[in-house]
Every structure is written in structure tokens, then in C-alpha cells.
Design an enzyme around this catalytic site. Structure first.
Site, PDB file in Angstrom:
ATOM      1  N   PHE A 120     -10.733  10.870  47.650  1.00  0.00           N
ATOM      2  CA  PHE A 120     -11.229   9.724  48.430  1.00  0.00           C
ATOM      3  C   PHE A 120     -12.196  10.168  49.517  1.00  0.00           C
ATOM      4  O   PHE A 120     -12.340  11.316  49.807  1.00  0.00           O
ATOM      5  CB  PHE A 120     -10.060   8.956  49.037  1.00  0.00           C
ATOM      6  CG  PHE A 120      -9.131   8.391  48.005  1.00  0.00           C
ATOM      7  CD1 PHE A 120      -9.575   8.153  46.715  1.00  0.00           C
ATOM      8  CD2 PHE A 120      -7.817   8.121  48.291  1.00  0.00           C
ATOM      9  CE1 PHE A 120      -8.739   7.646  45.747  1.00  0.00           C
ATOM     10  CE2 PHE A 120      -6.961   7.616  47.331  1.00  0.00           C
ATOM     11  CZ  PHE A 120      -7.418   7.383  46.064  1.00  0.00           C
ATOM     12  N   TRP A 125     -13.519   2.333  50.770  1.00  0.00           N
ATOM     13  CA  TRP A 125     -13.376   3.685  51.327  1.00  0.00           C
ATOM     14  C   TRP A 125     -12.547   4.566  50.381  1.00  0.00           C
ATOM     15  O   TRP A 125     -12.795   5.760  50.254  1.00  0.00           O
ATOM     16  CB  TRP A 125     -12.671   3.600  52.691  1.00  0.00           C
ATOM     17  CG  TRP A 125     -12.421   4.944  53.331  1.00  0.00           C
ATOM     18  CD1 TRP A 125     -13.249   5.618  54.171  1.00  0.00           C
ATOM     19  CD2 TRP A 125     -11.259   5.782  53.170  1.00  0.00           C
ATOM     20  NE1 TRP A 125     -12.687   6.811  54.544  1.00  0.00           N
ATOM     21  CE2 TRP A 125     -11.466   6.936  53.948  1.00  0.00           C
ATOM     22  CE3 TRP A 125     -10.074   5.658  52.448  1.00  0.00           C
ATOM     23  CZ2 TRP A 125     -10.530   7.967  54.032  1.00  0.00           C
ATOM     24  CZ3 TRP A 125      -9.141   6.694  52.525  1.00  0.00           C
ATOM     25  CH2 TRP A 125      -9.373   7.818  53.309  1.00  0.00           C
ATOM     26  N   HIS A 126     -11.578   3.933  49.697  1.00  0.00           N
ATOM     27  CA  HIS A 126     -10.689   4.710  48.835  1.00  0.00           C
ATOM     28  C   HIS A 126     -11.364   5.219  47.574  1.00  0.00           C
ATOM     29  O   HIS A 126     -10.885   6.173  46.960  1.00  0.00           O
ATOM     30  CB  HIS A 126      -9.450   3.890  48.467  1.00  0.00           C
ATOM     31  CG  HIS A 126      -8.471   3.802  49.585  1.00  0.00           C
ATOM     32  ND1 HIS A 126      -8.614   2.905  50.620  1.00  0.00           N
ATOM     33  CD2 HIS A 126      -7.355   4.519  49.858  1.00  0.00           C
ATOM     34  CE1 HIS A 126      -7.614   3.074  51.468  1.00  0.00           C
ATOM     35  NE2 HIS A 126      -6.839   4.051  51.039  1.00  0.00           N
ATOM     36  N   GLY A 127     -12.423   4.583  47.146  1.00  0.00           N
ATOM     37  CA  GLY A 127     -13.092   5.081  45.944  1.00  0.00           C
ATOM     38  C   GLY A 127     -14.236   4.183  45.538  1.00  0.00           C
ATOM     39  O   GLY A 127     -14.257   2.987  45.852  1.00  0.00           O
TER      40      GLY A 127
END
Lengths: 525, 371
Positions: free
Chosen positions: A525, A376-378
Site C-alpha cells: 500500500f 490510499w490502500h491501493g
């Protein structure tokens, strides 16, 4: 538009008087909030307002349907009209991209056909289809804009490793700011409606204002409809106390961002842009600097968002609760980016089975949740590895029963104190190792940094003085918050003390801020 | 009740001011750098004649004396030079004015000493004013400096001149031709003149670190805003801006602005060369490089047009400064406003002397070296 920019100050100064004029009339206030939020977001790139509108229009009807409420023709018309109006308005500021009307029109036709099919079904299946429509739309947008190149690139890499000659066109796709946040918030509302934890209402104005609420649109907190949505359906209070405490919270967040995060960023950047050949001291200083930077960057944003919302009479959830005081990895995640942690727990971990079905299944569920949380963060394998690392250490802590032992130790006794301090130190070391994976551009860089950490060179006072200078006030304040249990220390004590602290905070903002508006890390993000 | 509130408000304001002053003295000491600037009949800023003030930083305490003609000098300069003596007129900004330097340590002070040691009967006059760009230096020369019959004219050049020349709006490029655009550029001078009438203001400006901080920040902010806004276009035709494309369009617009600004600066230097040469004097441009670190500087003259490099005698100094730079040697001050130290200035003087030795104008006043 960044909170830490002059243009935002002008925007808010123009917005607030208008807001106060119409705050007692819910619909007028929400219409103003929609307009302001779309200006705020569209300032970056008006074309991407269409995506916000797509998510709003689909989830407006999907939540109603998922909750088992009748979706009337008038609701569909309201939804379609909203999407069309936002599309035309955004393209008015991006005339060169008028061709976007074609995909938007085609998308609306497809949606109309899908909705027609859903409306032909009956009973609980229909609710599920509405939920699926929301999930497909939001996750589809996310997959295309955030992960398309990542997936295609990864498949090509695997095929190449298998000896298959594969080529793929790399698409030039801009990642819309805050996409991961507003899609997750929309999904959570529809799931909550489906699970009867929240009852959606028929006002698209109220929902659109909730969906695009500018203080938290681009970087959260990812709010639950059950907490925030009712606030958009009522008149919100406004008084001097809320104004003062909201402004102070905003100032504190601004201090975290522009004084601490942006200054220590230089120390972190010098390590992560050229990790090879750094001394042990420079490497440790760089890693610690990034740990401070990412915390103050994101926590600062959350505090600014909460402060702005409070000024307007809205209450946003606490997103960070002194995470660097955590004694176990699990506690860290209860304190770090709380809105995402809870989202992942409620909609992913529990949906996968959670703690049910034995230890092995629980570990599996934990690993899947953390891996996807990392993703989800990248769109990069280093983020997945970061998630996997946090999943693995949580599994290890649970398997060895460390969590329970630490929770059982008493701070008052000497042995308990030692255990608590040692467990804090170990947790922070693990968290910092995790940040190396998070920030490094490649796995090779991460390995080089980890290797350099063990070098004994470069441990000089000068190496750490910059970091210490910016971090010491934060540690003092957070230490006070931890001991006193009062998170907002600027609102504590006699007037003169509070006033003096506020003046010092403002002066520090001017004296020690880095020139220019630096973007927030979590915008990507 | 109202009286009590007003009293409390005034007390709170005074408390805030005292707190702010104490804050800067303890946590973020500021260089006290008062500005004694006024207007001149030739339309640009000038030093206030007969002013005497001080500059305190953690590194230096410097006294500035301005003579009755607005020059940084400890005596009045006659318009006509003494027979057999050559005059070198130096035009620059704060670097050549000698901010953070005692009078003998300034570029002019060191250059005069070196010229005399080399056997020239020469006097070096300091026409510099803090904040000047090339356009103001040119106006200062034509309106004032040329009366002093200089044999050699030196202009300073540093990176800040690029924006200063645009911001002043004194000249513009029209189809590549340099044209006067405005006869005056006196930013903030009216306000400053009015404020300087008050003893309290002068005391605050001379001694308050809080005030010094506000003035510097506000000045920087205003300069940046002027540069950002379309008002400071170096051409008569403003650069077109699109509202789409965000950063790329902004970068392109900035690059275009910078290119046009460099063209304007190059044209100004060429014009200055022509004007000075028409007076029969030699013209030199001395480079002041940009400090990157204690051991590295960035050249500032490379960006100028090839015409400037081929027509004008440019004294490049970055190579010499880079050669001399050492971690334990300060070439630029580090806690004030980052001007050159006496050692740094000395290197500029060394490089200038190498060029001046071949100046035909100075040859006329060469005398046997002093014994």
C-alpha cells in the site's frame, strides 16, 4: 527486509550492540539509525533509497520554510548533499542503473530553480509555497509510482466506453515498499510546521533518522512529528524493563503474523483465488479468515515495529486498539489503523470543513475522506469502493442517529447489553462485507462471494475448525485485554506466570508458523 | 548469592524443558523418529548394526531391527546367495527403508512375498538408509551391496533426491561428464556417534517429543540453507548471481540450479545403470511420487532426462496411485513423516512386479508356483 526473516534477526543482532555503544551521543546514534534504516530498506532494492532521500531532502527544507523559519544556503547545501550522497551510495549497489543520475540531477536542478523562486517571495505566501513544494513532491512521487497506471487505465476505459478509440502504454513501474507511509509522514510534519503545531529544527541528521526510522518506515504507524521527532533529539533510555517489554511486544506481533495471519491466509486464499462455485460455509470461512488475516498481519507488524522501537528506547503510537470489538463503523475507524485514520481526519476531513457547514457538507466531507482513504490502500476501484462503502455506512449511522443511541445504551442493563451485542454483530457483519470488496480482484468476484454467502451448503465443523483453532487464542487474549483494559497481558502477573506464557508463545511460534517469510499485506500500500 | 542464582537458573532451565515437552505432547504431538545412523567404511551413512529402536506416531508404533551388517532385516545375510535363489537388492531412502512400516509391510517385505507367490525363489535385501540420495545409493552399491551378488538392483527415486544428490557433493558434472568429487559424505555423523555413546542422550532421542521437534526443524533448516548457499552447486562452475533484480534474479538462479541438479541426478541414474549392468544384474528405478492430497499425487520421474527414460527401466507408479486414491483411503501417513502406508507400498510393489516378470535375470530362478 522482513521482520519475520532470518536476515532481519542477523541485522538486528549486529545493529543493537552498535546502537548501545553510541546511544548516549544523539548525532552519532542518529547517524547509525540512518545507516541501519537505509540498509534495512535498501536490502529490498537499493535504487528506491533515492526516493526516500528525495522526500527527506525536500521536506527538511520545506518544513523549515513552511514554519516561517529562514532557509539558509547552508540548509539547502545540506539537503542537496544528503540527496546526492544517498543517490551515489545506492547506485554503488546498482551500477547497472547509473543512468538514474540523470533524472536525479535534472530533478535537483528543477528543485533548485523552484526554491529560488520561493525564496524571492515574502511573508505568509512564502510559507504556503514551501508547503506546496512538499505536497507536490510527495504526492507527485506517490501519484507516479502508485497511481500512474491506474489513472491512465481508467481514462482509457472511460474513453473506450464513450466510443473513443484510445490506447495507452502500460508503464512497467515498481511500487516502492512503504511509499504511502513515509510520504504521508513527511507531509504531516510539513503541514504541522505550517500550522505552527510543530517547530522543525535545523539538524538534517535528526530529521533523516526520524524520516527513515526502520521499525516503522515501510508500514507505519504514520507518526506525527510532534510525538516522535523530539525523541530523535534526545538520549533515549535503555534498560532491562524496556528490553523485556519491547521483546515481548515484538514476539506477540510475530505470533499474530506468522502463526495466525499466515496460517488463516490459506483459507482466505482458497476463496479469493477461485470465488465461483464455493459453498456457503467455505465462503463464510474464507471471508472470516481474511478478516482475521488482515488484522493480524497489519496489527502484528505494528506491534513488532512498536516492540523494536521500544527496545531502542523510542515510543511509537498504538495503531490498533481492539478494532473487532467496535460497535459502530465510526468506532471501528477509531480503533483500526489509528495513525492513518487520524491523518485523514486531521489533514483531509477537517481541511474539507469537517463537521462545520451543516449535515450535508459533513456527509460529503466524510464520503470524500473515506473514498480517498480507500484509494490510499491501493490503485484499484475495488479499494475506492471499499472506502465508499465505509463512508456510506458511517453517513447512514450518523443520519439515523445510531451512533448516539448505541453510545447512550448502558452495558449493565439487559436491553443495553442486547443493543451493544447486536450493534457489535451488525458492525462486524458490515466490516466483513467491506473486506470482500477490499480483497476481491474484481467487482464480479465480490458479487459472486456475496451471493455465495447466502448459500446454505457446506456449513460443516471441518470447514471452520482450522480458522477456529488459530483464532481462539487471539479471541481469548483480546477478550482479556478488553475486559481488563491492559493491552500488554504478557507483562501482567507474577514472574512464573509471565515466564510460562512467554515460553508457550515462543514454542507456538516455532511449532505453528508457516514455513518461509511471507510479506505483509500492507507493504503493497 | 551466586550459588542461589545458579541454582535458580538451573531450576528455570529444567522447568522450561519440562514445559516444552508438555507443550508438544499436548498441543503438537511429534512423531518419535530416532535416527540410528553411523559412518561406513565406504564413505556414506549406514544404519547402526544390531540397533533396535522404536518409532511412535499417532498412527503407528513400529519396531526397527537392524542386523549385524546394517541392513533392516531380522537375520544375518550371507554374502553368497544360496544356489538357485535370486537376489533383489533395494537401495533407497526412508521410503524404502520402511519408516513407519513393520518389517513385513516394507517394500522389500511385500516384494519378496509377491515374488515367492509368483514362483520365484528370490530374496529381497533392504540396503536403504534414511536421507539417502542417488549418489549415496550408488556409493552404497559399489562399496557394499554388490558383494551380495544381486541379480536385480532397484533404486528408489523421489523429488528429494534432486537436492540430496547436489548436497552430498559426492559427484559433479563437468562439461556434462559425471565425475567423482568427494569420497565421503557423512553429515553430522561424528556428533551423532559421540552423542549415541550416552545413555541419557539415547533416552531423550527415543522418547522426547521436544527433542524430536528440534532435530527435525534444525535438519530442515540446515538442508535449506545448504541448498540456498552457493556451496551446493551441481556443476563445477558455480551459477553466477547478480545483486540486482531481487526476486527475478533469485528465481532465475533457482531455476538454473534446479535444471543443473536434475542433470546431475539423471547422470547418476545412468551411471548406476551402467555399473549394475556391468555386474550382470538388471537395474530398475521405482518412482515414489509426491503427495499433493489424499486423492492426488504428483509424478517425480517426468523431470528426469529423456536418456534416463529411454535407457533405464523406470517403474512409474504415480498413475496407479492416482487411480487407487480415494478420500477414505490413506496411501501416505498423515501425522508422522508422510511415508507410504502398507497400502501405498502395495501399489508400488504391484507396479514393480509387472516389470520384474520380464526380468531375464529373475527368469533363472523361476520355479513352479507354490501349490
Amino acid at each position: 527486509m522482513l521482520f519475520n526473516s532470518g536476515i532481519f534477526a542477523l541485522f538486528f543482532a549486529a545493529f543493537l550492540p552498535l546502537y548501545l555503544l553510541c546511544r548516549r551521543h544523539v548525532t552519532a546514534r542518529n547517524l547509525l539509525l540512518i545507516l541501519a534504516s537505509y540498509v534495512f530498506y535498501g536490502w529490498w532494492d537499493p535504487r528506491f533509497l533515492i526516493l526516500v532521500a528525495v522526500s527527506t531532502a525536500v521536506d527538511y527544507v520545506a518544513a523549515l520554510g513552511a514554519a516561517g523559519k529562514p532557509v539558509r544556503t547552508v540548509d539547502l547545501l545540506k539537503s542537496g548533499a544528503f540527496l546526492l550522497a544517498v543517490t551515489l551510495a545506492s547506485l554503488a549497489f546498482a551500477a547497472a542503473d547509473i543512468w538514474l543520475l540523470v533524472p536525479v540531477g535534472a530533478g535537483m536542478l528543477v528543485l533548485a530553480a523552484v526554491i529560488r523562486l520561493i525564496l524571492r517571495t515574502d511573508g505568509p505566501a512564502r510559507n504556503k509555497y514551501w508547503l506546496l513544494l512538499s505536497l507536490t513532491t510527495n504526492l507527485g512521487i506517490l501519484a507516479f509510482f502508485k497511481y500512474c497506471n491506474f489513472f491512465v487505465g481508467s481514462i482509457v476505459a472511460v474513453l473506450t466506453d464513450l466510443g473513443i478509440d484510445a490506447h495507452a502504454q502500460r508503464f512497467s513501474i515498481i511500487l516502492p515498499v512503504g511509499l504511502s507511509f513515509y510520504t504521508f509522514q513527511a507531509i504531516s510534519r510539513t503541514i504541522d510546521s505550517y500550522q505552527r503545531r510543530f517547530e522543525p529544527q535545523y539538524s538534517i541528521v535528526n530529521y533523516a533518522a526520524f524520516h527513515a526510522f526502520f521499525p516503522q518506515l515501510v508500514a507505519g504507524p504514520i507518526e506525527r512529528a510532534g510525538h516522535l521527532m523530539p525523541q530523535f533529539e534526545s538520549v533515549r533510555p535503555f534498560d532491562g524493563r524496556l528490553l523485556a517489554s519491547g521483546a515481548l511486544l515484538f514476539l506477540w506481533g510475530l505470533y499474530q503474523k506468522i502463526v495466525i495471519a499466515d496460517n488463516v491466509a490459506r483459507i482466505a486464499d482458497s476463496l479469493f483465488t477461485a470465488p465461483g462455485g464455493q459453498s456457503g460455509g467455505a465462503t463464510l470461512a474464507g471471508v472470516l479468515a481474511f478478516a482475521v488475516q488482515i488484522y493480524c498481519d497489519f496489527c502484528g507488524y505494528s506491534n513488532m515495529a512498536r516492540g523494536l522501537a521500544r527496545i531502542l528506547g523510542f515510543d511509537l503510537m498504538i495503531n490498533f486498539n481492539l478494532p473487532y470489538f467496535a460497535r459502530t463503523p465510526a468506532e471501528f475507524w477509531q480503533r483500526w489503523h489509528i495513525s492513518l485514520s487520524r491523518w485523514l481526519r486531521d489533514y483531509l476531513y477537517i481541511s474539507l470543513g469537517g463537521n462545520r457547514g451543516g449535515r450535508m457538507k459533513m456527509y460529503r466531507n466524510l464520503m470524500i475522506t473515506m473514498l480517498l482513504g480507500g484509494l490510499w490502500h491501493g490503485a484499484s476501484w475495488t479499494f475506492v469502493a471499499w472506502g465508499g462503502f465505509h463512508g456510506a455506512i458511517q453517513v447512514a449511522y450518523r443520519a439515523l442517529g445510531i451512533d448516539t443511541r448505541i453510545e447512550g445504551s448502558r452495558f449493565a442493563s439487559a436491553s443495553g447489553f442486547t443493543i451493544q451485542v447486536a450493534s457489535w454483530f451488525v458492525t462486524m457483519t458490515l466490516v466483513c462485507i467491506g473486506w470482500i470488496l477490499f480483497r476481491a480482484h474484481t467487482f464480479d468476484d465480490a458479487v459472486a462471494i456475496l451471493r455465495n454467502l447466502f448459500a446454505t451448503t457446506g456449513y460443516t465443523t471441518a470447514q471452520f475448525s482450522g480458522l477456529w483453532g488459530y483464532t481462539a487464542p487471539l479471541m481469548l487474549i483480546e477478550g482479556f485485554q478488553r475486559v481488563s483494559g491492559r493491552p500488554e497481558i504478557l507483562m501482567v502477573g507474577p514472574f512464573l506466570l509471565r515466564y510460562t506464557l512467554t515460553v508457550i508463545l515462543v514454542l507456538t511460534l516455532f511449532a505453528f508458523s508457516v514455513h518461509g517469510s511471507h510479506e505483509f499485506i500492507y507493504f503493497d500500500f | 548469592m551466586l550459588f542461589r542464582r545458579i541454582t535458580l537458573g538451573i531450576l528455570l532451565l529444567l522447568y522450561t524443558l519440562v514445559l516444552a515437552e508438555a507443550y508438544f505432547r499436548v498441543f503438537d504431538p511429534q512423531a518419535l523418529m530416532p535416527r540410528y545412523i553411523t559412518s561406513t567404511p565406504w564413505g556414506v551413512r549406514g544404519n547402526i548394526p544390531n540397533a533396535r529402536y522404536w518409532n511412535h506416531t499417532p498412527e503407528v508404533d513400529v519396531e526397527y531391527r537392524i542386523n549385524n551388517q546394517g541392513l533392516r532385516a531380522d537375520r544375518s545375510i550371507p554374502l553368497h546367495k544360496p544356489p538357485g535363489t535370486c537376489r533383489v537388492a533395494v537401495f533407497g531412502d526412508s521410503f524404502f527403508f520402511g519408516i513407519e512400516l513393520q518389517l513385513p509391510e516394507t517394500f522389500e517385505g511385500q516384494l519378496e512375498r509377491r515374488l515367492r507367490e509368483a514362483g520365484f525363489r528370490a530374496e529381497v535385501l533392504n540396503f536403504s538408509v534414511g536421507g539417502f540420495g542417488t549418489a549415496e545409493m550408488l556409493q552404497n552399491f559399489t562399496g557394499f551391496g554388490q558383494q551380495f551378488e544381486p541379480d536385480v538392483v532397484i533404486f528408489s527415486w523421489d523429488d528429494s533426491d534432486v537436492q540430496d544428490n547436489v548436497r552430498s557433493g559426492l559427484f559433479r558434472l563437468n562439461d556434462g561428464q559425471l565425475q567423482p568429487a568427494d569420497s565421503k559424505y557423512l553429515p553430522g555423523v561424528k556428533t551423532s556417534d559421540w552423542l549415541m555413546r550416552f545413555r541419557l542422550y539415547r533416552a531423550i532421542a527415543d522418547h522426547s517429543e521436544f527433542y524430536s521437534f528440534i532435530r527435525e526443524k534444525a535438519g530442515l533448516l540446515i538442508k535449506r540453507q545448504i541448498w540456498k548457499s552457493g556451496k551446493s552447486s551441481p556443476n563445477s562452475a558455480p551459477v553466477e548471481q547478480t545483486n540486482i533484480g531481487g526476486e527475478a534474479a533469485e528465481e532465475e538462479s533457482n531455476a538454473e540450479k534446479k535444471r543443473a541438479a536434475l542433470e546431475l541426478s539423471s547422470a547418476l541414474l545412468l551411471r548406476a545403470h551402467d555399473v549394475v549392468s556391468a555386474q550382470g544384474a538388471d537395474f530398475y528405478v521405482v518412482e515414489i511420487p509426491y503427495k499433493l492430497s489424499r486423492v492426488r499425487v504428483r509424478p517425480s520421474v517426468n523431470a528426469l532426462s529423456s536418456d534416463v527414460q529411454s535407457h533405464i527401466k523406470v517403474v512409474g507408479t504415480s498413475a496407479a496411485l492416482n487411480k487407487a486414491a480415494r478420500p477414505d483411503l490413506k496411501l501416505y501417513f498423515e501425522t508422522g513423516q508422510g511415508h507410504l502406508t502398507p497400502v501405498g507400498v502395495g501399489i508400488l510393489v504391484d507396479e514393480t512386479m509387472k516389470k520384474l516378470h520380464s526380468s531375464p535375470q529373475l527368469a533363472a530362478c523361476a520355479a513352479p508356483p507354490l501349490q
